[in-house]
Design a protein around this motif. Sequence first.
Motif, PDB file in Angstrom:
ATOM      1  N   ALA A  59      -7.609  -0.546   7.415  1.00  0.00           N
ATOM      2  CA  ALA A  59      -9.012   0.872   7.106  1.00  0.00           C
ATOM      3  C   ALA A  59      -8.468   1.541   7.378  1.00  0.00           C
ATOM      4  CB  ALA A  59      -9.776  -0.085   7.595  1.00  0.00           C
ATOM      5  N   TYR A  60      -7.648   2.377   8.657  1.00  0.00           N
ATOM      6  CA  TYR A  60      -7.627   3.012   9.129  1.00  0.00           C
ATOM      7  C   TYR A  60      -6.796   3.891   8.479  1.00  0.00           C
ATOM      8  CZ  TYR A  60      -4.937   6.254  12.142  1.00  0.00           C
ATOM      9  OH  TYR A  60      -4.156   7.542  13.063  1.00  0.00           O
ATOM     10  N   PHE A  61      -5.341   3.686   7.459  1.00  0.00           N
ATOM     11  CA  PHE A  61      -4.825   3.849   6.377  1.00  0.00           C
ATOM     12  C   PHE A  61      -5.382   4.255   5.720  1.00  0.00           C
ATOM     13  CE2 PHE A  61      -1.524   2.906   9.123  1.00  0.00           C
ATOM     14  CZ  PHE A  61      -0.663   4.175   9.331  1.00  0.00           C
ATOM     15  N   PHE A  62      -6.808   3.591   4.792  1.00  0.00           N
ATOM     16  CA  PHE A  62      -7.306   3.932   3.904  1.00  0.00           C
ATOM     17  C   PHE A  62      -8.270   5.239   4.520  1.00  0.00           C
ATOM     18  CE2 PHE A  62      -7.289  -0.338   2.186  1.00  0.00           C
ATOM     19  CZ  PHE A  62      -6.697  -0.270   0.511  1.00  0.00           C
ATOM     20  N   GLU A  63      -8.576   5.321   5.498  1.00  0.00           N
ATOM     21  CA  GLU A  63      -9.345   6.233   5.918  1.00  0.00           C
ATOM     22  C   GLU A  63      -9.095   7.430   6.079  1.00  0.00           C
ATOM     23  OE1 GLU A  63     -12.396   5.247   9.210  1.00  0.00           O
ATOM     24  OE2 GLU A  63     -12.596   3.376   8.025  1.00  0.00           O
ATOM     25  N   LYS A  64      -7.623   7.264   5.641  1.00  0.00           N
ATOM     26  CA  LYS A  64      -6.349   8.375   6.194  1.00  0.00           C
ATOM     27  C   LYS A  64      -6.232   9.275   4.414  1.00  0.00           C
ATOM     28  CE  LYS A  64      -5.074   9.134  10.350  1.00  0.00           C
ATOM     29  NZ  LYS A  64      -5.847  10.748  10.749  1.00  0.00           N
TER      30      LYS A  64
ATOM     31  N   LEU B 268      -7.190  13.028   2.466  1.00  0.00           N
ATOM     32  CA  LEU B 268      -6.556  13.322   1.946  1.00  0.00           C
ATOM     33  C   LEU B 268      -6.604  13.589   0.665  1.00  0.00           C
ATOM     34  CD1 LEU B 268      -2.927  11.541   2.595  1.00  0.00           C
ATOM     35  CD2 LEU B 268      -3.311  14.098   3.446  1.00  0.00           C
ATOM     36  N   GLY B 269      -7.901  12.970  -0.180  1.00  0.00           N
ATOM     37  CA  GLY B 269      -8.361  13.257  -0.935  1.00  0.00           C
ATOM     38  C   GLY B 269      -7.539  12.032  -2.574  1.00  0.00           C
ATOM     39  N   ILE B 270      -7.073  10.719  -1.565  1.00  0.00           N
ATOM     40  CA  ILE B 270      -6.274  10.405  -2.579  1.00  0.00           C
ATOM     41  C   ILE B 270      -7.362   8.913  -2.984  1.00  0.00           C
ATOM     42  CG2 ILE B 270      -4.788   8.522  -2.967  1.00  0.00           C
ATOM     43  CD1 ILE B 270      -3.095  10.168  -0.797  1.00  0.00           C
ATOM     44  N   SER B 271      -7.728   9.217  -4.539  1.00  0.00           N
ATOM     45  CA  SER B 271      -8.968   7.782  -4.058  1.00  0.00           C
ATOM     46  C   SER B 271      -8.646   6.614  -3.538  1.00  0.00           C
ATOM     47  CB  SER B 271      -9.112   7.841  -5.849  1.00  0.00           C
ATOM     48  OG  SER B 271     -10.076   6.478  -6.333  1.00  0.00           O
ATOM     49  N   ASN B 272      -9.040   5.623  -3.609  1.00  0.00           N
ATOM     50  CA  ASN B 272      -8.311   3.869  -3.233  1.00  0.00           C
ATOM     51  C   ASN B 272      -9.953   2.839  -3.635  1.00  0.00           C
ATOM     52  OD1 ASN B 272      -9.660   4.282  -0.561  1.00  0.00           O
ATOM     53  ND2 ASN B 272      -8.988   5.871  -0.389  1.00  0.00           N
ATOM     54  N   HIS B 273     -10.042   1.841  -3.360  1.00  0.00           N
ATOM     55  CA  HIS B 273     -10.968   0.939  -3.616  1.00  0.00           C
ATOM     56  C   HIS B 273     -11.638   0.225  -1.825  1.00  0.00           C
ATOM     57  CE1 HIS B 273      -8.768  -3.109  -2.721  1.00  0.00           C
ATOM     58  NE2 HIS B 273      -8.460  -2.789  -1.919  1.00  0.00           N
ATOM     59  N   TYR B 274     -11.315   0.893  -1.042  1.00  0.00           N
ATOM     60  CA  TYR B 274     -11.817   0.808   0.611  1.00  0.00           C
ATOM     61  C   TYR B 274     -12.895   1.261   0.453  1.00  0.00           C
ATOM     62  CZ  TYR B 274     -12.912   1.243   5.585  1.00  0.00           C
ATOM     63  OH  TYR B 274     -12.654   1.226   7.103  1.00  0.00           O
ATOM     64  N   MET B 275     -14.046  -0.060   1.250  1.00  0.00           N
ATOM     65  CA  MET B 275     -15.647   0.868   0.823  1.00  0.00           C
ATOM     66  C   MET B 275     -15.461   0.486   2.110  1.00  0.00           C
ATOM     67  SD  MET B 275     -16.737  -1.908  -2.350  1.00  0.00           S
ATOM     68  CE  MET B 275     -18.623  -0.644  -2.005  1.00  0.00           C
TER      69      MET B 275
ATOM     70  N   ILE C 257       3.506  11.000  -1.330  1.00  0.00           N
ATOM     71  CA  ILE C 257       2.585  12.147  -0.087  1.00  0.00           C
ATOM     72  C   ILE C 257       2.286  10.591   0.529  1.00  0.00           C
ATOM     73  CG2 ILE C 257       0.668  12.543  -0.261  1.00  0.00           C
ATOM     74  CD1 ILE C 257       0.386  13.732  -3.259  1.00  0.00           C
ATOM     75  N   ILE C 258       2.746   9.418   0.311  1.00  0.00           N
ATOM     76  CA  ILE C 258       1.241   8.320   1.488  1.00  0.00           C
ATOM     77  C   ILE C 258       2.817   8.557   2.349  1.00  0.00           C
ATOM     78  CG2 ILE C 258       0.918   5.251   1.855  1.00  0.00           C
ATOM     79  CD1 ILE C 258      -0.452   6.538  -1.392  1.00  0.00           C
TER      80      ILE C 258
END
Length: 345
Positions: free
Chosen positions: A53-58, A62-69, A207-208
Amino acid sequence: MGSVKDLKILKNPTFEKPGEGIFTFSNRYSIFDWGGMPDHIDHKGKSIALLGAYFFEKLDELGISNHYMGLMENGDAKNLSELNNPSKVMKVKLLRVITPKFENNQYDYNIYSQNLKGNFLIPLEIIYRNVLPEGSSVFKRLNESEIIPEDLGLKNPPVPNQKLKKPLIDFSTKLEVTDRYLRPLEAQEISSLSEEELDELKDVTTIINKMISQEFSKIGLKNEDGKIEFGYGPKRQLMVVDVLGTLDECRFTFNDLPVSKEITRMYYRDTEWHCATEEAKKKDRINWKDNCALQPKPLPPKLKNLISQVYCSCTNEITGKEWFKDVMSLKEILKDIKGEIPCDK
């Protein structure tokens, strides 16, 4: 149910819209493509969910689309800053998983060339490599002429423990029974990606990688390699899926000592069971597990407890919050682990 996490589907994805689901991160772990090993590592599920979760919020920053809710607590999906207690349950957007057909002892990926547009999982794992340790699969593949240095963006053959000026981007299959490494052109072909789309995969992975490396350097760890998974959203926008930046997805080291799932690999690598898995894979890459002569034995209790402490301490230190109480510092734990595994391997 996966080997290390379970999925509950709340809403199925369609051609037009992502679905929704719940990942429950378990205390199971998997190595060498075996699936669930005999032991469960205490607190592992929660620590992986929190770190993921910490890295999804990072990525969001950064404006990188992801599936985390969000992580689930009392029926609600929350960001880390809103969470009162550790959670092992993550809400995510779901994409279509399109499994290639297995016919005539090989996988047929033709379905990916049929104008799928968006809303599906890309059938690849994208691997970044900042260092090439002695046991890296890269050397075996080079020796067996499966790849050449140019496939990895190198002019000359690498040497063991080489720190790379520019990270290597590698590819493997995602939806086959046993992961299979791919040359870049083959990865592009089976996924029916354009050159621009393949370049975008590489660029976002780079980037990641940089972001994860910077975060772990703050606690004295080196990010040696890791894997990222991607899919396409409804408008074919690239989206990071699964989970990233955890001790299961990446290999970190502290003074050359592993701080990741690699600890368990090092323990098992010289066992008779691991030798049996290698022999079984040589005979049948698809059904090797059914034909393996041995089963893995449990970890020694002390090592199992220390590994649990590694997961908890790392999550505490990266996120800057004491989610897990009465845990030693990561550096103290690693001193104890050093005597429990063959660190020269």
